[in-house]
Design an enzyme around this catalytic site. Structure first.
Site: not given
Ligand code: MV4
Length: 449
Positions: A164-165, A200-201, A288, A292, A295
């Protein structure tokens, strides 16, 4: 067949579960903190048990008190809702020890997705696409720097216990790698008690598209199509829709297959969500899995015309699913209405709702636990309602949402309604051309405009 289900949650989701239980002839037990004595979930359940003071750790997260409530009311199953104990493997395990069915996946399925490196490794084995990166945990700075160079900048550092960031760090070039590296580890240690990091990239300007899946106790897994969740602010979703405006039939087939594979490889039991990052070329990567109900489940319910809580209960009772997938027949959008001031950086605005009119009419659904006179407590999340609209096309759905937002009146507290009204008028939003960075440059302006 369950005789009685205890709902280990509060607010709109507790009410949502009670509604389906009533339709299925299942008795319900609400649990509540002293701050929620006047909440509708307490009134609509067949029985209610007070489990402690307002702080979540003393009530909705207090496992012994919840188990005691289940025992004294003779409940034979527990629905955890979302948040609180919904993805707590220990809680699911304890339910089993008490002979109470946890309505959700098994403790080992929860654990396998709770640790992000374990989840990713499992997906690689199953053949689900993942973002290129380190092969598991990285513990040594030199090794990390070498890997980052190999992967190519920008890279992202993630906590294996995160999600969740939380605890993520983007690194654009080697010069500040060391600083970000130690910050990521410190943050992970402080937040999760686990400083495990992987690399990760970094995918630039991705979309967040997730697939709803369902699996039964016999190994059958199906999908119920996708939800577009790119419109979020600081990792809090504000609006979700289905289908995604970026989706094509071809991409849905590919991503749907990958989502099913993700569920099948852990024999997933229950409803769950497989989250993907999708780049502008429509490459998609497993991110991910949420074990569950979410929302935003109503947007899926509206477009595939299926009750997802009913599916959860039937799967938990040992019913088989058909194995066929569900495709969107309509378009649905959900606006999360939070007690927050969108003109003041979404600052929480708890307090008494002096008057309330919720939207009504054809294709409009409002899931909420609040009413005029209700006092929003400051102890929990600020979501007070979900406004869901459904129509044949995305355009009609946006038009309906604009109408429904005009009708939704809340007096006494500030809400995110003005944000949603503004968003519905935004050209980028209306064209469907947006990604997860969209709200970084969205300006709310002045309340009087
Ligand atoms: C990332 C990404 C870019 N590249 N992974 C944010 C939540 C977490 N579940 C993983 N996230 C991200 N992973 C890689 N390799 C960008 C995000 C991301 C993001 C992802 C989904 C929804 C909103 C986001 C906001 C900022 C960054």
């Amino acid at each position: 067949m369950f005789n009685k289900v205890l709902i280990a949650n509060r607010g709109e989701i507790a009410l949502r579960v009670i509604r389906t239980c009533r339709e299925m002839g299942i008795k319900t037990v609400a649990v509540f903190s002293t701050a929620d004595a006047d909440s509708l979930h307490v009134r609509f359940a067949d029985e209610a048990v007070c489990i402690g003071p307002p702080a979540s750790k003393d009530s909705y997260l207090n496992i012994p008190r919840i188990m005691a409530a289940a025992e004294i009311t003779n409940a034979d199953a527990i629905h955890p809702g979302y948040g609180f104990l919904a993805e707590n493997a220990d809680f699911a395990e304890i339910c089993g020890e008490y002979g109470i069915k946890f309505i959700g996946p098994t403790p080992s399925q929860i654990k396998s997705m709770g640790d992000k490196i374990t989840a990713k490794t499992t997906m690689i084995k199953a053949g689900v696409p993942v973002v290129p990166g380190s092969d598991g945990l990285v513990t040594d700075l030199k090794h990390a720097l070498g890997l980052a160079k190999e992967i190519g900048y920008p890279v992202i550092l993630k906590a294996t216990a995160g999600g969740g960031g939380k605890g993520m760090r983007i690194v654009h070039d080697p010069s500040n790698f060391e600083e970000q590296w130690s910050r990521a580890r410190q943050e992970a240690k402080a937040s999760f008690g686990n400083d495990g990091i992987y690399i990760e990239k970094y995918i630039e300007e991705p979309r967040h598209i997730e697939f709803q899946i369902a699996g039964d106790q016999f190994g059958t897994v199906c999908h119920l199509s996708e939800r577009e969740c790119s419109i979020q602010r600081r990792h809090q979703k504000l609006i979700e829709e289905s289908p995604s405006p970026f989706m094509t039939d071809e991409l849905r087939e590919k991503m749907g297959k990958a989502a099913i594979l993700a569920g099948e490889c852990i024999h997933y039991e229950g409803v769950g969500t497989v989250e993907f990052l999708v780049d502008k070329y429509r490459n998609f990567y497993f991110m991910e899995m949420n074990t569950r109900i979410q929302v935003e489940h109503p947007v899926t319910e509206e477009v595939v015309d299926h009750d997802l809580i009913k599916e959860q209960l039937k799967i938990a009772m040992g019913e088989k699913i058909s194995g066929k997938n569900y495709y969107p027949q309509m378009h649905a959008i959900e606006c999360r209405i939070n007690a927050e001031d969108p003109f003041k950086d979404f600052r929480p605005s708890p307090g008494k709702i002096l008057s309330l009119h919720t939207s009504k009419g054809h294709g409009v659904r409002v899931d909420t636990h609040v009413y005029a006179g209700y006092v929003i407590p400051p102890f929990y999340d600020s979501m007070i309602a979900k406004l869901i609209c459904r129509a044949r096309t995305r355009e009609e759905c946006i038009t309906k949402m604009e109408r429904a937002l005009e009708e939704f009146i809340v007096e006494g507290v500030k809400t995110t309604i003005p944000f949603h009204k503004k968003l519905m008028k935004d050209e980028k939003f209306r064209s469907g051309d947006f990604h997860t960075g969209f709200l970084n440059t969205f300006e709310m302006g002045n309340p009087d405009e």
